[in-house]
Design a protein around this motif. Structure first.
Motif, short mmCIF file in Angstrom:
data_model
loop_
_atom_site.label_atom_id
_atom_site.label_comp_id
_atom_site.label_asym_id
_atom_site.label_seq_id
_atom_site.Cartn_x
_atom_site.Cartn_y
_atom_site.Cartn_z
N ALA A 38 120.44 -65.22 55.85
CA ALA A 38 121.39 -64.78 56.14
C ALA A 38 122.74 -64.79 57.85
O ALA A 38 122.92 -64.50 57.24
N ILE A 39 121.88 -65.47 58.59
CA ILE A 39 122.27 -65.15 59.96
C ILE A 39 122.70 -66.38 59.66
O ILE A 39 123.91 -66.36 60.24
N ILE A 40 122.36 -67.53 59.19
CA ILE A 40 122.92 -68.40 59.48
C ILE A 40 125.01 -68.31 58.64
O ILE A 40 125.86 -68.92 59.46
N LYS A 41 124.47 -67.94 57.91
CA LYS A 41 125.61 -67.68 56.79
C LYS A 41 126.73 -66.91 57.57
O LYS A 41 127.84 -67.22 57.22
N LEU A 42 126.11 -65.50 58.16
CA LEU A 42 127.25 -64.59 58.77
C LEU A 42 127.91 -65.84 60.10
O LEU A 42 128.90 -65.56 59.72
N THR A 43 127.50 -66.33 60.52
CA THR A 43 127.38 -67.19 61.86
C THR A 43 128.52 -68.28 61.58
O THR A 43 129.87 -68.61 62.28
N TRP A 44 128.43 -68.90 60.35
CA TRP A 44 128.56 -69.77 59.88
C TRP A 44 130.66 -69.00 59.55
O TRP A 44 131.35 -69.50 59.21
N SER A 45 130.56 -68.34 58.68
CA SER A 45 131.50 -67.26 58.12
C SER A 45 132.67 -66.64 59.19
O SER A 45 133.72 -67.07 59.53
N ALA A 46 131.84 -66.65 60.70
CA ALA A 46 132.51 -66.10 61.47
C ALA A 46 133.54 -67.05 62.18
O ALA A 46 134.56 -67.10 62.95
N ILE B 218 132.93 -60.84 67.45
CA ILE B 218 132.15 -61.92 67.27
C ILE B 218 130.68 -61.72 68.77
O ILE B 218 129.96 -62.77 68.94
N GLU B 219 131.51 -60.52 69.85
CA GLU B 219 130.38 -60.05 70.76
C GLU B 219 129.10 -59.55 70.15
O GLU B 219 127.86 -60.23 70.44
N GLU B 220 129.32 -59.13 69.15
CA GLU B 220 128.19 -58.12 68.18
C GLU B 220 127.09 -58.99 67.61
O GLU B 220 126.30 -59.03 67.39
N LEU B 221 128.13 -60.18 66.94
CA LEU B 221 127.55 -61.06 65.96
C LEU B 221 126.53 -61.43 67.05
O LEU B 221 125.76 -62.23 66.95
N ALA B 222 127.31 -62.33 68.33
CA ALA B 222 126.23 -63.39 69.04
C ALA B 222 124.85 -62.61 70.14
O ALA B 222 124.16 -63.28 69.69
N GLU B 223 125.05 -61.50 69.87
CA GLU B 223 124.75 -60.23 70.23
C GLU B 223 122.49 -59.93 69.04
O GLU B 223 121.56 -60.54 69.28
N ILE C 136 125.94 -67.09 72.71
CA ILE C 136 124.02 -67.11 72.30
C ILE C 136 124.06 -67.75 73.23
O ILE C 136 122.94 -67.06 73.29
N GLN C 137 124.43 -69.08 73.34
CA GLN C 137 123.57 -69.65 74.34
C GLN C 137 123.60 -69.05 76.10
O GLN C 137 122.49 -69.39 76.95
N GLU C 138 124.15 -67.86 76.40
CA GLU C 138 124.07 -67.08 77.60
C GLU C 138 122.87 -65.94 76.97
O GLU C 138 122.37 -65.79 78.82
#
Length: 256
Positions: free
Chosen positions: A171-179, A189-194, A244-246
């Motif tokens: 689910a996380i990966i699908k959400l990341t890719w949809s972003a 994007i900030e919320e998703l990175a968190e 995400i990396q930060e």
């Protein structure tokens, strides 16, 4: 009637052509037969026997450069030479079989670029809710990983397999890719990175790693090519990946 047979007859008896016999002459494998009173070359029984021997060895795959030695060799040397020729032919057969397999895989495009294990992962993705574009992105990413880090490819596949078995991770990966389709300045994007960082911090084993890059002198550019794949078409990924990396680094996770 002159003794012997013509070169064309000898070629027919030996299963070759006049051109083949001439090539044997040029390579010193058989002597040129003498001429009869009319000026025509005639082959005797000894010439024909030699021609049949040479032709048989050549037809069996013995290189022309080695035939002369074999025809004149004693039985033990001849047998040893045959073993060497057989090993060479076996190697060539294996190579031809590999080429044939490559041609067959080409009919399915990606099968020449990725092993069956990687293709099986791609085949799983639609049933897990990934879009066709997601599968394409994953396919391209796997091809790049295999090309840029072949020694770590199997480990990478193991990480992907483990991740696809975890519904929360999927689910996380699908959400990341949809972003990737969002505007780069989208506040989500900030919320998703968190959220993504928290997910990996909770289970660092799910974080895909490219083992072996740190040991390469050119590891940095290889890592850059892999992690930035697809960002030209989806600029929101650049910001998301950076955030995400930060967050992972600030939590003490070692990311190249």
């Amino acid at each position: 009637m002159p003794d012997g047979i013509t070169i064309s007859q000898a070629a027919a008896f030996a299963g070759g052509t006049v051109k083949t016999i001439r090539r044997y002459h040029q390579n010193g494998l058989i002597d040129e037969p003498g001429r009869d009173t009319s000026g025509y070359r005639r082959c005797g029984t000894a010439d024909l026997l030699r021609l049949v021997q040479v032709r048989t060895l050549a037809g069996a795959g013995v290189p022309l450069a080695g035939i002369g030695t074999m025809v004149d060799a004693d039985p033990d040397t001849f047998a040893a030479a045959l073993v060497d020729v057989e090993e060479s032919l076996t190697s060539r057969i294996d190579e031809l079989i590999a080429r044939r397999e490559t041609l067959r895989r080409l009919a399915h495009r990606d099968r020449v670029l990725l092993p069956d294990r990687a293709l099986a992962l791609l085949d799983r993705m639609p049933a897990l809710g990934f879009t066709a574009d997601d599968v394409t992105t994953a396919r391209e990413g796997l091809i790049l990983v295999r090309a840029l880090l072949p020694e770590g490819f199997d480990d990478y596949l193991s990480q992907i397999e483990r991740g696809l078995d975890d519904p929360r991770h999927v689910a996380i990966i699908k959400l990341t890719w949809s972003a990737g389709n969002w505007d780069p300045d989208d506040p989500r994007i900030e919320e998703l990175a968190e959220e993504v960082a928290a997910h990996f911090l909770a289970d660092p084993s799910l974080l895909p790693t490219l083992s072996g890059l740190q040991n390469r002198d050119d590891g940095a550019p290889r890592y850059e090519l892999l992690t930035r794949h697809g960002e030209d078409e989806r600029p929101a990924w650049t910001r998301l990946t950076t955030l995400i990396q930060e967050k992972m680094r600030s939590a003490g996770i070692d990311i190249p």
